[in-house]
Motif scaffolding. Structure first.
Motif, short mmCIF file in Angstrom:
data_model
loop_
_atom_site.label_atom_id
_atom_site.label_comp_id
_atom_site.label_asym_id
_atom_site.label_seq_id
_atom_site.Cartn_x
_atom_site.Cartn_y
_atom_site.Cartn_z
N ALA A 1 0.82 -1.21 0.00
CA ALA A 1 0.00 0.00 0.00
C ALA A 1 0.85 1.26 0.00
O ALA A 1 0.49 2.26 -0.63
CB ALA A 1 -0.94 -0.01 1.21
N VAL A 2 2.00 1.25 0.71
CA VAL A 2 2.79 2.48 0.80
C VAL A 2 3.62 2.72 -0.45
O VAL A 2 4.26 3.76 -0.57
CB VAL A 2 3.70 2.48 2.04
N ARG A 3 3.63 1.77 -1.38
CA ARG A 3 4.33 1.98 -2.65
C ARG A 3 3.42 2.62 -3.70
O ARG A 3 3.85 2.84 -4.83
CB ARG A 3 4.87 0.66 -3.19
N THR A 4 2.15 2.86 -3.33
CA THR A 4 1.20 3.44 -4.28
C THR A 4 0.82 4.84 -3.80
O THR A 4 0.95 5.17 -2.62
CB THR A 4 -0.06 2.58 -4.39
N PRO A 5 0.34 5.71 -4.69
CA PRO A 5 -0.07 7.06 -4.28
C PRO A 5 -1.18 7.01 -3.24
O PRO A 5 -2.03 6.11 -3.25
CB PRO A 5 -0.57 7.69 -5.59
N VAL A 6 -1.15 7.97 -2.32
CA VAL A 6 -2.17 8.05 -1.28
C VAL A 6 -3.52 8.36 -1.93
O VAL A 6 -3.62 9.21 -2.81
CB VAL A 6 -1.81 9.13 -0.24
N HIS A 7 -4.57 7.66 -1.52
CA HIS A 7 -5.89 7.85 -2.10
C HIS A 7 -6.95 7.61 -1.03
O HIS A 7 -6.65 7.19 0.10
CB HIS A 7 -6.11 6.88 -3.27
N THR A 8 -8.19 7.89 -1.35
CA THR A 8 -9.29 7.73 -0.40
C THR A 8 -10.15 6.51 -0.72
O THR A 8 -11.20 6.33 -0.12
CB THR A 8 -10.17 8.99 -0.40
N GLY A 9 -9.71 5.69 -1.65
CA GLY A 9 -10.54 4.58 -2.12
C GLY A 9 -10.82 3.51 -1.08
O GLY A 9 -11.80 2.77 -1.20
N SER A 10 -9.98 3.42 -0.04
CA SER A 10 -10.21 2.38 0.97
C SER A 10 -11.07 2.87 2.13
O SER A 10 -11.40 2.09 3.02
CB SER A 10 -8.86 1.87 1.52
N ILE A 11 -11.43 4.15 2.12
CA ILE A 11 -12.28 4.68 3.18
C ILE A 11 -13.72 4.20 2.97
O ILE A 11 -14.30 4.38 1.90
CB ILE A 11 -12.24 6.23 3.21
N GLY A 12 -14.26 3.55 3.97
CA GLY A 12 -15.63 3.04 3.87
C GLY A 12 -15.77 1.81 3.01
O GLY A 12 -16.90 1.41 2.67
N LYS A 13 -14.66 1.17 2.68
CA LYS A 13 -14.73 0.01 1.80
C LYS A 13 -15.51 -1.15 2.43
O LYS A 13 -16.07 -1.99 1.73
CB LYS A 13 -13.32 -0.44 1.44
N TRP A 14 -15.57 -1.18 3.75
CA TRP A 14 -16.26 -2.25 4.44
C TRP A 14 -17.73 -2.36 3.98
O TRP A 14 -18.31 -3.47 4.05
CB TRP A 14 -16.21 -2.04 5.95
N GLN A 15 -18.30 -1.23 3.54
CA GLN A 15 -19.72 -1.25 3.18
C GLN A 15 -20.00 -2.21 2.03
O GLN A 15 -21.09 -2.79 1.95
CB GLN A 15 -20.17 0.17 2.82
#
Length: 508
Positions: free
Chosen positions: A480-494
């Motif tokens: 994960a830290v080798r990729t650009p920071v993004h918001t795609g994993s926020i709320g993924k649990w839904q």
């Protein structure tokens, strides 16, 4: 010196007895000392060096572990299992170049298949995906039917976005009848492919079957890990009950230790954003980053509680003398020095380790000036991230094999921090940082944490991925830290709420 067959058999049995006792009592320090004594008599046995290496790592005697790794390579330079064990140890100790050199030497032997896979894994972990693909292609061309080669090729293809190719490599390795350890690896990767394809039902099915295979592949290891885990949960329950604001504030009011540089602990439940924040902070030239080493915990246990393999009790710290607390700090620096981590006059030690989260109250006694940074994240996203992570079972992650256990582990760990937070009150020596905030404005929030450590923001931190591109990342979240920071994993649990209800229903 050569050993006679009788002595070889005798020493081999002693080695097995030491490891059998360790499997029963989990007392790594006692097992390490016994194995060290055996190694003095049976230095020519590769198994003794391999086990000494493992046990020394467990108690953070890094010099002993590294020496055993070197001896193991000298004894068995062309045995893939020995090279794998030594290379893994070098990597854990932050020596990726030495790990790579070990595999390159093996490449010149008839065991080059294993060497190519090892080199592919190292390159993939470091984010050098083109190089990883080249090594993987060599292994696959040499033996297209080799399951490990196909799984590695599938992993690399997935990371490079070649999903159909990845599936073609992985699916044959996930079939019934494949050895369970290999099948588990393939199924975890297939779960990630299904996730990318927005097919949560198939992803969960793959991950569940992978976990079943893990239990088949390592039954004794899972049993031991669950036994240790149960003790840890019980200890945390007592700890939450025994912690009082009076004790914590009294410890924190002690004069700051002058025999150690400033230390900042970065903790929080695994998969809460500790690794992302660590990478930004570690780009600062005055921050000495200790990446997921248990040196501080081992210094505490082996100095103050050497006869308590089950874990210390918070009430026992009240009577610790000033000299014994100073000995803990001295031993901590000794262990760091084995890794070449020697703080300078302006250094701030950043000791990032999620495993410290439920140990923090114990650390405040010998380290009264500790600054605490705790990463927080929606627990449902945390648990989903843990659930899909392929790790060899041990006490810290065996709970992730079962949804209910994963929830219990999260609650147990974070209840210790929340009780400690209540005891600390409104003092200025701790802060929480939310993963979601980092994803939305990384530089602003990382700058706030940098100032909390006592330092000012440094330009190198703004380009942290360039600054740290050659830095080894110990965490399983290295990808994960080798990729650009993004918001795609926020709320993924839904997306998974209907498929993993037991993982999420405890939390609102």
């Amino acid at each position: 010196m050569k050993l006679s067959p009788d002595k070889w058999i005798k020493f081999e049995q002693q080695r097995r007895d030491i490891m059998a006792r360790y499997a029963q009592d989990n007392h790594a320090a006692a097992a390490c000392e016994a194995m060290r004594r055996l190694a003095a008599k049976a230095a020519m046995l590769p198994g003794v060096q391999a086990d000494l290496m493992k046990l020394a790592w467990a108690v953070c005697e890094f010099s002993t572990a590294l020496t055993a790794a070197d001896r193991l390579l000298a004894l068995a330079p062309a045995q893939p299992a020995a090279v794998q064990a030594a290379a893994d140890l070098f990597l854990l100790c932050g020596q990726p170049d030495k790990a790579r050199a070990s595999w390159l030497r093996l490449e010149k032997s008839p065991q080059n298949q294993a060497a190519w896979l090892g080199l592919a894994s190292l390159a993939e972990r470091a984010g050098r995906m083109d190089e990883a693909a080249e090594w993987s292609a060599k292994a696959l061309a040499n033996n297209p039917r080799d399951a490990q080669s196909r799984i590695r090729a599938g992993c690399i293809a997935r990371r490079q976005g070649r999903m159909s190719e990845a599936a073609a490599h992985l699916e044959p390795c996930s079939a019934p009848g494949v050895p369970p350890a290999i099948r588990a690896s393939a199924l975890y990767e297939l779960g990630e492919l299904h996730d990318k394809a927005n097919d949560p039902a198939s992803a969960v099915a793959a991950w569940r079957e992978a976990k079943r295979c893990m239990e088949q592949a390592w039954p004794s290891q899972v049993t031991l890990a669950r036994r240790v885990r149960a003790k840890a949960i019980d200890q945390n329950r007592r700890l939450v009950s025994d912690l009082t604001p009076e004790s914590i504030r009294r410890w924190r009011s002690q004069p700051p230790a002058t025999d150690i540089p400033p230390v900042v602990i970065l903790a929080g439940h695994p998969r809460s954003g500790t690794t992302l924040l660590e990478q930004v902070l570690a780009a600062h030239p005055d921050i000495l980053d200790i990446d997921e080493k248990d040196a501080m915990a081992c210094a505490l246990r082996e100095t103050l509680f050497p006869a308590a393999p089950g874990g210390p009790e918070i009430t026992a710290l009240e009577n610790a003398s000033g000299s014994s607390l100073a000995a803990v700090r001295k031993d901590y620096l000794r262990r760091l020095a084995m890794l070449g981590s020697n703080p300078g006059p302006s250094s701030v030690i950043l000791d990032k380790n999620p495993n410290f989260t439920d140990l923090l109250p114990f650390l405040l006694r010998p380290f009264p000036g500790l600054r605490l940074v705790i990463a927080r994240r929606d627990p449902r996203d945390v648990l989903l991230s843990c659930y899909r992570l392929p790790v060899v079972p041990e006490s810290g992650n065996v709970g992730w094999l079962r949804e209910a256990d994963a929830v219990a582990d999260y609650v147990s760990m974070m209840s210790v921090w929340e009780r400690l937070r209540d005891c600390l009150g409104d003092e200025t020596g701790w802060m929480e940082i939310r993963y979601e905030d980092l994803c939305h404005d990384l530089e602003h929030h990382a700058a706030c944490v940098t100032r909390f450590t006592g330092l000012e923001w440094h330009p190198a931190q703004a380009v942290w991925q360039d600054t740290g591109k050659d830095r080894h990342v110990a965490s399983p979240s290295y990808e994960a830290v080798r990729t650009p920071v993004h918001t795609g994993s926020i709320g993924k649990w839904q997306r998974y709420a209907d498929h993993l209800p037991e993982l999420f229903r405890h939390f609102k």
